[in-house]
Scaffold this motif. Structure first.
Motif, PDB file in Angstrom:
ATOM      1  N   ALA A 141      -9.060  -4.999   6.463  1.00 49.92           N
ATOM      2  CA  ALA A 141      -9.332  -3.836   7.273  1.00 49.92           C
ATOM      3  C   ALA A 141      -9.077  -2.601   6.402  1.00 49.92           C
ATOM      4  N   LEU A 142      -9.590  -1.496   6.859  1.00 51.76           N
ATOM      5  CA  LEU A 142      -9.133  -0.117   6.285  1.00 51.76           C
ATOM      6  C   LEU A 142      -7.846   0.231   6.803  1.00 51.76           C
ATOM      7  N   TYR A 143      -6.809   0.734   5.818  1.00 55.13           N
ATOM      8  CA  TYR A 143      -5.252   0.851   6.452  1.00 55.13           C
ATOM      9  C   TYR A 143      -5.327   2.537   6.047  1.00 55.13           C
ATOM     10  N   LEU A 144      -4.987   3.019   7.047  1.00 57.18           N
ATOM     11  CA  LEU A 144      -5.123   4.542   7.019  1.00 57.18           C
ATOM     12  C   LEU A 144      -3.780   4.960   7.182  1.00 57.18           C
ATOM     13  N   CYS A 145      -3.295   5.983   6.192  1.00 60.41           N
ATOM     14  CA  CYS A 145      -1.981   6.730   6.471  1.00 60.41           C
ATOM     15  C   CYS A 145      -2.277   8.171   7.013  1.00 60.41           C
ATOM     16  N   ALA A 146      -1.397   8.367   7.896  1.00 57.68           N
ATOM     17  CA  ALA A 146      -1.394   9.980   8.186  1.00 57.68           C
ATOM     18  C   ALA A 146      -0.089  10.739   8.239  1.00 57.68           C
ATOM     19  N   SER A 147       0.102  11.680   7.803  1.00 64.11           N
ATOM     20  CA  SER A 147       1.272  12.597   7.814  1.00 64.11           C
ATOM     21  C   SER A 147       1.341  13.364   8.711  1.00 64.11           C
ATOM     22  N   SER A 148       2.415  14.241   9.167  1.00 62.59           N
ATOM     23  CA  SER A 148       2.695  15.272  10.045  1.00 62.59           C
ATOM     24  C   SER A 148       4.010  15.921   9.964  1.00 62.59           C
ATOM     25  N   LEU A 149       4.005  17.066  10.514  1.00 66.75           N
ATOM     26  CA  LEU A 149       5.434  17.704  10.486  1.00 66.75           C
ATOM     27  C   LEU A 149       6.114  17.404  11.598  1.00 66.75           C
ATOM     28  N   GLY A 150       7.084  16.452  11.590  1.00 70.87           N
ATOM     29  CA  GLY A 150       7.851  15.942  12.900  1.00 70.87           C
ATOM     30  C   GLY A 150       6.994  14.896  13.519  1.00 70.87           C
ATOM     31  N   LEU A 151       7.625  14.359  14.432  1.00 62.13           N
ATOM     32  CA  LEU A 151       6.857  13.069  14.895  1.00 62.13           C
ATOM     33  C   LEU A 151       5.718  13.243  15.834  1.00 62.13           C
ATOM     34  N   LEU A 162       0.955  -1.402   0.080  1.00 65.41           N
ATOM     35  CA  LEU A 162      -0.238   0.015  -0.164  1.00 65.41           C
ATOM     36  C   LEU A 162       0.849   1.153   0.060  1.00 65.41           C
ATOM     37  N   ARG A 163       0.487   2.521  -0.703  1.00 64.69           N
ATOM     38  CA  ARG A 163       1.225   3.355  -0.803  1.00 64.69           C
ATOM     39  C   ARG A 163       0.617   4.760  -0.392  1.00 64.69           C
ATOM     40  N   CYS A 164       1.625   5.783   0.275  1.00 63.32           N
ATOM     41  CA  CYS A 164       1.162   6.957   0.867  1.00 63.32           C
ATOM     42  C   CYS A 164       1.677   7.997   0.352  1.00 63.32           C
ATOM     43  N   SER A 165       1.410   9.195   0.099  1.00 60.70           N
ATOM     44  CA  SER A 165       2.085  10.309  -0.213  1.00 60.70           C
ATOM     45  C   SER A 165       1.604  11.261   0.867  1.00 60.70           C
ATOM     46  N   PRO A 166       2.604  11.875   1.568  1.00 66.62           N
ATOM     47  CA  PRO A 166       2.108  12.916   2.763  1.00 66.62           C
ATOM     48  C   PRO A 166       1.741  14.352   1.925  1.00 66.62           C
ATOM     49  N   LYS A 167       1.065  14.781   3.038  1.00 66.74           N
ATOM     50  CA  LYS A 167       0.657  16.265   2.636  1.00 66.74           C
ATOM     51  C   LYS A 167       1.915  17.096   2.309  1.00 66.74           C
ATOM     52  N   SER A 168       1.799  18.087   1.424  1.00 61.27           N
ATOM     53  CA  SER A 168       3.146  18.772   1.096  1.00 61.27           C
ATOM     54  C   SER A 168       3.559  19.472   2.501  1.00 61.27           C
ATOM     55  N   GLY A 169       4.719  19.399   2.588  1.00 62.28           N
ATOM     56  CA  GLY A 169       5.481  20.128   3.657  1.00 62.28           C
ATOM     57  C   GLY A 169       5.629  19.264   4.871  1.00 62.28           C
ATOM     58  N   HIS A 170       5.167  18.120   5.139  1.00 67.02           N
ATOM     59  CA  HIS A 170       5.196  16.998   5.910  1.00 67.02           C
ATOM     60  C   HIS A 170       6.412  15.819   5.904  1.00 67.02           C
ATOM     61  N   ASP A 171       6.902  15.567   6.694  1.00 63.52           N
ATOM     62  CA  ASP A 171       7.960  14.718   6.763  1.00 63.52           C
ATOM     63  C   ASP A 171       8.076  13.498   7.377  1.00 63.52           C
TER      64      ASP A 171
END
Lengths: 112, 116
Positions: free
Chosen positions: A87-97, A21-30
């Motif tokens: 299941a539903l697999y959710l990806c979440a992105s954030s800036l920093g841990l 499964l693949r995930c691209s984060p929100k722009s600016g998130h690492d």
């Protein structure tokens, strides 16, 4: 400004197969975190990636593995699929841990 | 280990009414965050409101407000003037904020139905 994107939207696999499964984060998130949400339940934390390393891991077997690329996108791999992996697999992105987590629409995995 | 409990599997109210969703949590940590997320049928998890444990003032976002009782480890969500678009699953979540452990721990959710 694109939000978090995930692919594919839906996936059907057979027991014993492998899935990515693949995930691209929100722009600016690492930072990328992955969650498994079984039907009718709250999400369960799988793992979190930052600087291309797995930083934290939830209570999931080694069949679940991941990767983060230099562009911060991420993959979740599941080997030897079981019916219970449906299941539903959710990806979440954030800036920093510890940053606020923004979620993608999820990938619905069905194992038959 | 931290746990989050949502004791109301389902709630239903009339449009324009006020509804309160309950959440309790268990932790020995002192520095943490609490969240309410909304998950409509589209499946996208959307942050509704967040509360830092060190802040005594309850968080408010438009029609959404929380009642944070740190000693009681309670974190309820109040939705005022409920709208049809508020129909969704609502999840309470906890994140401790130290030792680089930033995973979200979730409750089982409350299904909220707003009736016209």
């Amino acid at each position: 400004d694109a939000g978090v994107t995930q692919s594919p939207t839906h996936l059907i696999k057979t027991r014993g197969q492998q899935v990515t499964l693949r995930c691209s984060p929100k722009s600016g998130h690492d930072t990328v975190s992955w969650y498994q949400q079984a039907l009718g339940q709250g999400p369960q934390f799988i793992f979190q990636y930052y600087e291309e390393e797995e930083r934290q891991r939830g209570n999931f077997p080694d069949r679940f593995s991941g990767h983060q690329f230099p562009n911060y996108s991420s993959e979740l791999n599941v080997n030897a699929l079981l019916l219970g992996d449906s299941a539903l697999y959710l990806c979440a992105s954030s800036l920093g841990l510890g940053g606020e987590q923004y979620f993608g629409p999820g990938t619905r995995l069905t194992v038959t | 280990a931290q746990t989050v409990t949502q004791s109301q599997p389902e709630m239903s109210v009339q449009e324009a009414e006020t509804v309160t969703l309950s959440c309790t949590y268990d932790t020995s940590e002192n520095n943490y965050y609490l969240f309410w997320y909304k998950q409509p049928p589209s499946r996208q998890m959307i942050l509704v409101i967040r509360q830092e444990a060190y802040k005594q003032q309850n968080a408010t976002e438009n029609r959404f407000s929380v009642n944070f009782q740190k000693a009681a480890k309670s974190f309820s969500l109040k939705i005022s003037d409920s709208q049809l678009g508020d129909t969704a699953m609502y999840f309470c979540a906890f994140m401790k904020h130290e030792n680089s452990n930033y995973q979200l721990i979730w409750g089982a959710g409350t299904k909220l139905i707003i009736k016209p």
